[in-house]
Design an enzyme around this catalytic site. Structure first.
Site, PDB file in Angstrom:
ATOM      1  N   SER A   1      -4.902  -2.233   2.411  1.00  0.00           N
ATOM      2  CA  SER A   1      -5.263  -1.628   3.700  1.00  0.00           C
ATOM      3  C   SER A   1      -5.769  -0.212   3.473  1.00  0.00           C
ATOM      4  CB  SER A   1      -4.051  -1.602   4.624  1.00  0.00           C
ATOM      5  OG  SER A   1      -4.370  -0.836   5.758  1.00  0.00           O
TER       6      SER A   1
ATOM      7  N   HIS B   1      -8.671  -4.660   3.938  1.00  0.00           N
ATOM      8  CA  HIS B   1      -8.147  -4.686   5.304  1.00  0.00           C
ATOM      9  C   HIS B   1      -8.462  -3.352   5.990  1.00  0.00           C
ATOM     10  CE1 HIS B   1      -5.125  -6.155   8.286  1.00  0.00           C
ATOM     11  NE2 HIS B   1      -4.806  -4.877   8.411  1.00  0.00           N
TER      12      HIS B   1
ATOM     13  N   ASP C   1      -8.009  -1.140   9.529  1.00  0.00           N
ATOM     14  CA  ASP C   1      -7.202  -1.023  10.742  1.00  0.00           C
ATOM     15  C   ASP C   1      -7.898  -0.177  11.791  1.00  0.00           C
ATOM     16  OD1 ASP C   1      -4.695  -2.426  10.078  1.00  0.00           O
ATOM     17  OD2 ASP C   1      -4.611  -0.967   8.451  1.00  0.00           O
TER      18      ASP C   1
ATOM     19  N   MET D   1      -7.754   1.349  15.409  1.00  0.00           N
ATOM     20  CA  MET D   1      -6.757   1.692  16.445  1.00  0.00           C
ATOM     21  C   MET D   1      -7.399   2.581  17.503  1.00  0.00           C
ATOM     22  SD  MET D   1      -3.478   2.567  14.092  1.00  0.00           S
ATOM     23  CE  MET D   1      -3.099   1.638  12.596  1.00  0.00           C
TER      24      MET D   1
ATOM     25  N   HIS E   1      -8.806  -5.595  11.462  1.00  0.00           N
ATOM     26  CA  HIS E   1      -7.641  -5.769  12.328  1.00  0.00           C
ATOM     27  C   HIS E   1      -7.815  -4.858  13.537  1.00  0.00           C
ATOM     28  CE1 HIS E   1      -2.939  -5.230  12.583  1.00  0.00           C
ATOM     29  NE2 HIS E   1      -3.448  -5.837  13.642  1.00  0.00           N
TER      30      HIS E   1
ATOM     31  N   MET F   1      -6.591  -3.250  16.638  1.00  0.00           N
ATOM     32  CA  MET F   1      -5.425  -2.876  17.451  1.00  0.00           C
ATOM     33  C   MET F   1      -5.956  -2.090  18.637  1.00  0.00           C
ATOM     34  SD  MET F   1      -2.977  -1.972  14.281  1.00  0.00           S
ATOM     35  CE  MET F   1      -4.374  -2.000  13.185  1.00  0.00           C
TER      36      MET F   1
ATOM     37  N   MET G   1       2.749  -9.313  12.204  1.00  0.00           N
ATOM     38  CA  MET G   1       3.034  -7.895  11.985  1.00  0.00           C
ATOM     39  C   MET G   1       4.495  -7.745  11.570  1.00  0.00           C
ATOM     40  SD  MET G   1       0.225  -6.392  12.437  1.00  0.00           S
ATOM     41  CE  MET G   1       0.954  -4.800  12.037  1.00  0.00           C
TER      42      MET G   1
ATOM     43  N   GLY H   1       0.725   3.400   9.075  1.00  0.00           N
ATOM     44  CA  GLY H   1       1.029   2.899   7.739  1.00  0.00           C
ATOM     45  C   GLY H   1       2.369   3.459   7.285  1.00  0.00           C
TER      46      GLY H   1
ATOM     47  N   ASP I   1       1.489  -8.251   7.562  1.00  0.00           N
ATOM     48  CA  ASP I   1       0.936  -6.893   7.575  1.00  0.00           C
ATOM     49  C   ASP I   1       2.007  -5.883   7.985  1.00  0.00           C
ATOM     50  OD1 ASP I   1      -0.635  -4.650   7.772  1.00  0.00           O
ATOM     51  OD2 ASP I   1      -1.804  -5.346   9.486  1.00  0.00           O
TER      52      ASP I   1
ATOM     53  N   GLY J   1       4.516  -2.741   5.692  1.00  0.00           N
ATOM     54  CA  GLY J   1       5.677  -2.559   4.821  1.00  0.00           C
ATOM     55  C   GLY J   1       5.761  -3.564   3.678  1.00  0.00           C
TER      56      GLY J   1
ATOM     57  N   SER K   1       0.316   1.468   1.812  1.00  0.00           N
ATOM     58  CA  SER K   1       0.893   2.529   0.977  1.00  0.00           C
ATOM     59  C   SER K   1       1.385   2.031  -0.364  1.00  0.00           C
ATOM     60  CB  SER K   1       2.007   3.262   1.728  1.00  0.00           C
ATOM     61  OG  SER K   1       2.559   2.483   2.733  1.00  0.00           O
TER      62      SER K   1
END
Ligand code: DX5
Ligand code: ZN
Length: 222
Positions: free
Chosen positions: A9, A34, A36, A38, A67, A69, A138, A145, A176, A178, A199
């Site tokens: 990501s 990936h 993200d 937002m 993705h 969001m 999720m 992140g 997706d 953690g 991360s």
């Protein structure tokens, strides 16, 4: 068993070195990148839109897993496809007319994904399984992140795997949030097909080696 995919990501990348970070992914064993998106409304955070997706498209040799969001994602499906998205994932919680949006995505030629927040049961997708190419579970509350993996996701992966088997659906299960070397194996054993890792990849001393280790995981079970 088909090999699982790893999707780093970009959210966790150093954006002052965007082209180097994407080049690291290009030269790695990662399957997808990936991205993200937002909007500050569906989730509290704001990241980037199609302008950056289009720039990353020019840098990246791997499929882009976008993705969304955002609220009312149907307003932007064509624009993200045009910007270079190969997979477009919308949130169940953001779409009162989810069936329509899924088909709108498929008509653009992209793969259609549906994401479920941690509290949303997989059963809500029972009547849509044959239309979807990917379900993104999720494992953190979307928006940021580097959050801690929510372990209730694990039975959801198992339950969804059963539902897909019964429905004879080839849809992929993506997890997706953690995700890292500490839980990748248990997720794959539960039935995950795509691991998104932010991360744990970009924050690692050797991101490419981390991707390779994640990618090699089920080979080590043999
Ligand atoms: C969270 C995003 C994730 C995020 C994952 O809302 O959807 O894709 O980048 O980051 P990590 O792997 O750091 O939890
Ligand atoms: Zn994501």
């Amino acid at each position: 068993m088909p090999k699982h995919k790893i999707a780093p990501s970009l959210l966790a990348a150093d954006f002052t070195r965007l082209s180097e970070e994407v080049e690291m992914v290009n030269c790695s064993e990662a399957d997808w990148l990936h991205l993200d998106v937002m909007d500050g409304r569906f989730v509290p955070n704001i990241t980037f839109g199609m302008f950056i997706v289009e720039a990353v498209r020019r840098l990246c040799t791997k499929p882009l897993d976008v993705h969304l969001m955002i609220v009312e994602p149907e307003r932007y499906v064509e624009a993200f496809r045009k910007a270079g998205a190969d997979v477009i994932t919308v949130h169940y919680e953001a779409c009162p007319h989810l069936h329509r949006v899924v088909h709108q995505i498929k008509e653009t030629g992209a793969l259609a994904g549906v994401a479920l927040n941690p509290h949303t049961p997989v059963s809500v997708l029972e009547n849509l399984l044959e239309d979807i190419d990917l379900v993104c579970l999720m494992s953190v509350n979307p928006g940021f992140g580097g959050q801690k993996f929510i372990y209730q996701t694990l039975p959801k992966v198992r339950r969804l795997r059963e539902m897909l088997t019964v429905a004879n659906s080839p849809a992929l299960i993506e997890v997706d949030g953690g995700v890292g070397l500490q839980n990748a194996e248990v997720l794959l054993r539960a039935g995950a097909d795509v691991l998104v890792a932010g991360s744990s990849v970009f924050g690692a001393p050797d991101p490419q080696a981390t991707i390779a280790t994640m990618k090699a995981l089920n080979e080590t079970w043999l």
